[in-house]
Motif scaffolding. Sequence first.
Motif, short mmCIF file in Angstrom:
data_model
loop_
_atom_site.label_atom_id
_atom_site.label_comp_id
_atom_site.label_asym_id
_atom_site.label_seq_id
_atom_site.Cartn_x
_atom_site.Cartn_y
_atom_site.Cartn_z
N PHE A 186 0.91 -1.24 0.08
CA PHE A 186 -0.11 0.22 -0.17
C PHE A 186 0.84 1.29 0.03
CE2 PHE A 186 -2.21 3.32 2.64
CZ PHE A 186 -3.18 3.63 1.59
N ASN A 233 -9.68 -0.77 5.98
CA ASN A 233 -8.40 -0.31 5.82
C ASN A 233 -7.34 -0.39 6.88
OD1 ASN A 233 -9.70 0.01 3.09
ND2 ASN A 233 -9.94 1.92 3.30
N LYS A 272 -3.78 -0.27 6.20
CA LYS A 272 -4.04 0.90 4.84
C LYS A 272 -4.50 2.06 5.05
CE LYS A 272 -3.98 -3.07 1.68
NZ LYS A 272 -4.67 -3.95 0.76
#
Length: 324
Positions: free
Chosen positions: A221, A258, A263
């Motif tokens: 990411f 996320n 992330k």
Amino acid sequence: MAFSSTLSAWAISVLAFAVMVSVGIANAQLDANFYSTSCPNLLTTVQPVVQSAVNTEARMGASLLRMFFHDCFVNGCDGSVLLDDNSTFTGEKTAFPNNNSLRGFEVIDQIKTAVEQACPGVVSCADILAITARDSVVALGGPTWNVLLGRRDSSTASLSAANTNIPAPSSSLSDLIGNFSNQGLSTTDLVALSGAHTIGQARCTNFRAHIYNDNNIDATFAQSEQANCPSTSGSGDNNLSPLDLQTPTQFDNNYYNNVINMKGLLHSDQQLFSGGSTNALVSTYNSNPTQFSTDFVNGMINMGNIQPLTGSNGGIRTNCRIAT
């Protein structure tokens, strides 16, 4: 007998004072029906303008929601963030968290114009921000709630308070908890309101340090984000990246997924799931979207109650940019 009369008079005075205090408190409280008589078409006047703005650019919904947050965290929800600089003060628009970042002022101008046509001199800019924030969330598929109203507008703004009170994207978890606590908001409010980052975008300058320097981030990411955000300060500072890669224009609970998967785009996002006291709430909101919606709505109502000007305090600005 005289003593008895004096005592009775004293008791009546105390009772009268208590009633006055009670009425004052009642008048100072916000009410969803505040404009039911003075501006009965308020909500149906605001909503179409917000919907049109979001239809034109979905990101605008996140920008308008963020504007309400940045208003309330600076000396309360008083519309001060909307004020342009004048000869007596420098407003909040050029504060570090807002400069070249906060947007949507022209939408608020459009709403204010429509509201003034419907109900001249009645509705505050502070209340328009509160309604607009709710309508923006709804326009992007999020929950609705009854917006409490009755705020009045400040005639001044504070650049220094904007620089100090608005949480920075580089904030640690303890900084975030303390910042929200200073506003009378709980850790639950913090984690729930952070879920607003399920929509919108952030500038490279606000997440550069996280994607290059932090360890609590998924390596793949980070690498993908680096392609749009050069490591050199001043290069690509205004390049944008969605806060939620999956559904950046849909208000849902993907933000928490996320963060659990390391992330989170901002350092402050990832701090919510880094082994601290907020891990459990992040996990709850990830697995239970209904609980997230409930707590987000409560958080928005709590935030909207931060130090509002009511009653005879403040005023009603006919132009949200200009102090009266």
